[in-house]
Design a protein around this motif. Structure first.
Motif, PDB file in Angstrom:
ATOM      1  N   ILE A 123       0.866  -1.172   0.000  1.00 53.60           N
ATOM      2  CA  ILE A 123       0.000   0.000   0.000  1.00 53.60           C
ATOM      3  C   ILE A 123       0.902   1.220   0.000  1.00 53.60           C
ATOM      4  O   ILE A 123       1.498   1.556   1.029  1.00 53.60           O
ATOM      5  N   GLY A 124       1.037   1.860  -1.150  1.00 52.34           N
ATOM      6  CA  GLY A 124       1.971   2.983  -1.238  1.00 52.34           C
ATOM      7  C   GLY A 124       3.373   2.497  -0.930  1.00 52.34           C
ATOM      8  O   GLY A 124       3.882   1.584  -1.575  1.00 52.34           O
ATOM      9  N   ASN A 125       4.017   3.076   0.077  1.00 51.99           N
ATOM     10  CA  ASN A 125       5.365   2.634   0.465  1.00 51.99           C
ATOM     11  C   ASN A 125       5.334   1.705   1.683  1.00 51.99           C
ATOM     12  O   ASN A 125       6.343   1.465   2.320  1.00 51.99           O
ATOM     13  N   VAL A 126       4.123   1.201   1.985  1.00 52.05           N
ATOM     14  CA  VAL A 126       3.952   0.293   3.126  1.00 52.05           C
ATOM     15  C   VAL A 126       3.727  -1.128   2.617  1.00 52.05           C
ATOM     16  O   VAL A 126       2.915  -1.351   1.711  1.00 52.05           O
ATOM     17  N   THR A 127       4.441  -2.096   3.179  1.00 51.21           N
ATOM     18  CA  THR A 127       4.270  -3.506   2.837  1.00 51.21           C
ATOM     19  C   THR A 127       3.805  -4.262   4.079  1.00 51.21           C
ATOM     20  O   THR A 127       4.421  -4.154   5.138  1.00 51.21           O
ATOM     21  N   VAL A 128       2.723  -5.015   3.913  1.00 57.75           N
ATOM     22  CA  VAL A 128       2.203  -5.833   5.015  1.00 57.75           C
ATOM     23  C   VAL A 128       2.483  -7.291   4.668  1.00 57.75           C
ATOM     24  O   VAL A 128       1.979  -7.808   3.667  1.00 57.75           O
ATOM     25  N   ASP A 129       3.317  -7.932   5.469  1.00 57.00           N
ATOM     26  CA  ASP A 129       3.655  -9.337   5.263  1.00 57.00           C
ATOM     27  C   ASP A 129       2.726 -10.171   6.144  1.00 57.00           C
ATOM     28  O   ASP A 129       2.904 -10.242   7.361  1.00 57.00           O
ATOM     29  N   ARG A 134       4.381  -8.889   9.857  1.00 59.07           N
ATOM     30  CA  ARG A 134       5.203  -7.689  10.025  1.00 59.07           C
ATOM     31  C   ARG A 134       4.737  -6.608   9.050  1.00 59.07           C
ATOM     32  O   ARG A 134       4.195  -6.915   7.983  1.00 59.07           O
ATOM     33  N   ILE A 135       4.954  -5.354   9.430  1.00 57.05           N
ATOM     34  CA  ILE A 135       4.626  -4.221   8.569  1.00 57.05           C
ATOM     35  C   ILE A 135       5.913  -3.440   8.316  1.00 57.05           C
ATOM     36  O   ILE A 135       6.667  -3.136   9.253  1.00 57.05           O
ATOM     37  N   TYR A 136       6.164  -3.127   7.027  1.00 60.27           N
ATOM     38  CA  TYR A 136       7.359  -2.390   6.652  1.00 60.27           C
ATOM     39  C   TYR A 136       6.976  -1.051   6.024  1.00 60.27           C
ATOM     40  O   TYR A 136       6.022  -0.972   5.255  1.00 60.27           O
ATOM     41  N   ARG A 137       7.716  -0.011   6.381  1.00 60.11           N
ATOM     42  CA  ARG A 137       7.589   1.289   5.714  1.00 60.11           C
ATOM     43  C   ARG A 137       8.871   1.489   4.937  1.00 60.11           C
ATOM     44  O   ARG A 137       9.936   1.696   5.529  1.00 60.11           O
ATOM     45  N   GLY A 138       8.771   1.371   3.620  1.00 58.26           N
ATOM     46  CA  GLY A 138       9.980   1.279   2.816  1.00 58.26           C
ATOM     47  C   GLY A 138      10.643  -0.052   3.125  1.00 58.26           C
ATOM     48  O   GLY A 138      10.012  -1.110   3.040  1.00 58.26           O
ATOM     49  N   GLU A 139      11.892  -0.014   3.522  1.00 57.22           N
ATOM     50  CA  GLU A 139      12.618  -1.237   3.877  1.00 57.22           C
ATOM     51  C   GLU A 139      12.637  -1.485   5.383  1.00 57.22           C
ATOM     52  O   GLU A 139      13.126  -2.511   5.848  1.00 57.22           O
ATOM     53  N   GLN A 140      12.088  -0.532   6.155  1.00 46.07           N
ATOM     54  CA  GLN A 140      12.215  -0.597   7.608  1.00 46.07           C
ATOM     55  C   GLN A 140      11.002  -1.245   8.271  1.00 46.07           C
ATOM     56  O   GLN A 140       9.865  -0.886   8.012  1.00 46.07           O
ATOM     57  N   GLU A 193       1.342   6.808  13.096  1.00 44.40           N
ATOM     58  CA  GLU A 193       2.691   7.343  13.322  1.00 44.40           C
ATOM     59  C   GLU A 193       3.747   6.445  12.680  1.00 44.40           C
ATOM     60  O   GLU A 193       4.790   6.913  12.245  1.00 44.40           O
ATOM     61  N   LYS A 194       3.446   5.153  12.608  1.00 44.07           N
ATOM     62  CA  LYS A 194       4.417   4.194  12.080  1.00 44.07           C
ATOM     63  C   LYS A 194       4.340   4.045  10.561  1.00 44.07           C
ATOM     64  O   LYS A 194       5.363   3.862   9.900  1.00 44.07           O
ATOM     65  N   ILE A 195       3.113   4.121   9.991  1.00 42.79           N
ATOM     66  CA  ILE A 195       2.958   3.837   8.559  1.00 42.79           C
ATOM     67  C   ILE A 195       2.657   5.077   7.729  1.00 42.79           C
ATOM     68  O   ILE A 195       2.657   5.016   6.496  1.00 42.79           O
ATOM     69  N   GLY A 196       2.363   6.200   8.381  1.00 41.65           N
ATOM     70  CA  GLY A 196       2.030   7.422   7.652  1.00 41.65           C
ATOM     71  C   GLY A 196       0.578   7.817   7.894  1.00 41.65           C
ATOM     72  O   GLY A 196      -0.313   6.963   7.915  1.00 41.65           O
TER      73      GLY A 196
END
Length: 214
Positions: A123-129, A134-140, A193-196
């Motif tokens: 979703i945009g720059n957010v990846t939900v595995d 786990r949830i990633y914002r970009g690579e983090q 705050e964590k994902i935007g």
């Protein structure tokens, strides 16, 4: 996603309902074939799970009716184990066939495969595995808590739909939760705050939604 489960075993229905609701599905239950068809007529279903042996109308009959009305995926459950029975199930239009007894976790995986639900959702720059939870914002890795991840998963299953605090409480915290509804606001604020901020929208007096434009 809307899921219809039809089986004349009440215990089985409630076990499967719990499993699928935990994954964010909206679950409708039927105890016979006629009730299943009626629910299918009145609600848009993404997947239908049918027991073969049901009162009033068999799973095979219900499957044929559903397939005549559109392309909804159908998974047939049965205690029958002969090759001819599997052939009859698939010939009726069923997309998959699972023999009883089965592990509900396996059924859940088969259902997700039919619906092409990927293990990773972007979703945009957010990846939900969904597999690793786990949830990633970009690579983090944003280090989401369990409740934050469950909230995100439920939003994904209902992308674009406005979800009230009560709906979020029932599906993420459980129907037996009697705490303050405002805990939802707190968890969503932390998740934002964590994902935007733009991912989850606020609808005053109504609830929250995952932005369906992403």
């Amino acid at each position: 996603m809307n899921l219809l489960i039809a089986d004349d075993e009440q215990h089985m229905l409630h076990i499967l309902k719990a499993y699928f609701e935990k994954e964010g599905f909206t679950v409708f239950l039927a105890q016979d074939g006629e009730e299943a068809v009626d629910l299918f007529y009145h609600h848009k279903m993404d997947l239908v799970i049918l027991d073969w042996m049901m009162p009033k109308r068999s799973g095979i009959e219900v499957c044929r009716t559903i397939k005549q009305l559109g392309h909804t995926k159908v998974l047939l459950l049965t205690a029958k184990g002969e090759a001819d029975d599997e052939f009859a199930a698939l010939q009726s239009g069923a997309d998959d066939y699972v023999r009883k007894p089965f592990d509900p976790r396996i059924l859940l995986l088969r259902a997700k495969k039919l619906l092409h639900l990927n293990a990773k959702v972007v979703i945009g720059n957010v990846t939900v595995d969904l597999e690793e939870q786990r949830i990633y914002r970009g690579e983090q890795d944003v280090m989401a808590t369990h409740k934050e991840f469950e909230l995100m998963k439920y939003f994904l299953a209902n992308k674009g739909r406005i979800l009230s605090r009560k709906m979020l409480l029932d599906h993420v915290w459980g129907f037996d939760y009697f705490g303050d509804e405002r805990t939802v606001d707190t968890h969503i604020r932390r998740l934002r705050e964590k994902i935007g901020e733009s991912c989850i929208q606020t609808h005053r007096g109504m609830g929250y939604s995952l932005d369906d434009r992403l």
